[in-house]
Design a protein around this motif. Sequence first.
Motif, PDB file in Angstrom:
ATOM      1  N   VAL A  12      17.727 -73.425   6.653  1.00 39.29           N
ATOM      2  CA  VAL A  12      18.064 -72.114   7.203  1.00 39.29           C
ATOM      3  C   VAL A  12      19.533 -71.846   6.908  1.00 39.29           C
ATOM      4  N   PHE A  17      23.551 -70.229  12.680  1.00 41.00           N
ATOM      5  CA  PHE A  17      23.747 -71.064  13.865  1.00 41.00           C
ATOM      6  C   PHE A  17      25.162 -71.616  13.924  1.00 41.00           C
ATOM      7  N   ASP A  20      23.546 -76.982  13.950  1.00 41.86           N
ATOM      8  CA  ASP A  20      22.174 -77.082  13.455  1.00 41.86           C
ATOM      9  C   ASP A  20      21.280 -77.706  14.533  1.00 41.86           C
ATOM     10  N   TYR A  75      17.195 -67.188  13.250  1.00 45.93           N
ATOM     11  CA  TYR A  75      16.910 -68.574  12.878  1.00 45.93           C
ATOM     12  C   TYR A  75      15.403 -68.800  12.796  1.00 45.93           C
TER      13      TYR A  75
END
Length: 223
Positions: A12, A17, A20, A75
């Motif tokens: 991703v 983010f 992670d 996400y």
Amino acid sequence: MKDLLAVLKIAVPDKIFIKDPETSDLGKRIIENSIILINEIGFEGFTFKKLGKKIGSNESSIYRYFESKHKLLQYLSSWYWAWLEYQLVIETFSISNSQEKLEKAITVVTRIVKEDSNYSHINETILYKIIVNESSKSFLTKEVDLENKEGYFEVYKRLITRVSEMIEAVNNNYPFPLSLASTILEGGLHQHYLKDHFPSITNCKSEKTPTEFFIQLTNNSLK
């Protein structure tokens, strides 16, 4: 190839983010339970406070992973598109016939998703329901152009490009391969949404699937 998928990490874009979530048990619980909670109460009713209560953690601990629930939805959407891309590659890589390859690709990106046991903390079946109902909220915002420039949607765009290339392999004179590919991807979600919530305005029922519709639409367009 399936064994390879089992050890691959779904990538991703890291700007989505702060930390992670795949790197810790708490992060994985955040992802696992956010999927369950969003499915139960909807994205509008979802808050980090409610998620924190569900996982038995402070709300502030969730903010160490995501700066907002919008980023969390991005996400989840990106994770889903990356996972779907892997399914597409696995199920089409050995098909040499361009027409068969394209029809298989359409099947993969428009079918109802079943759970994948390779990722124990993510229920793909429930995540798919969120994608059908909520994913458009990840990009229908004022910030979409900036987020696009920063690479938030690179996985989504890469998946559409893959389908577009398969369309061109069938008919390289067709003038709208990207438009058709994005229509298949988004249209598949939309038809499943209509089937579940507005059945009177779609022909896609249990006996006529969105997959059949988009295969027919694509084949007719490429003649």
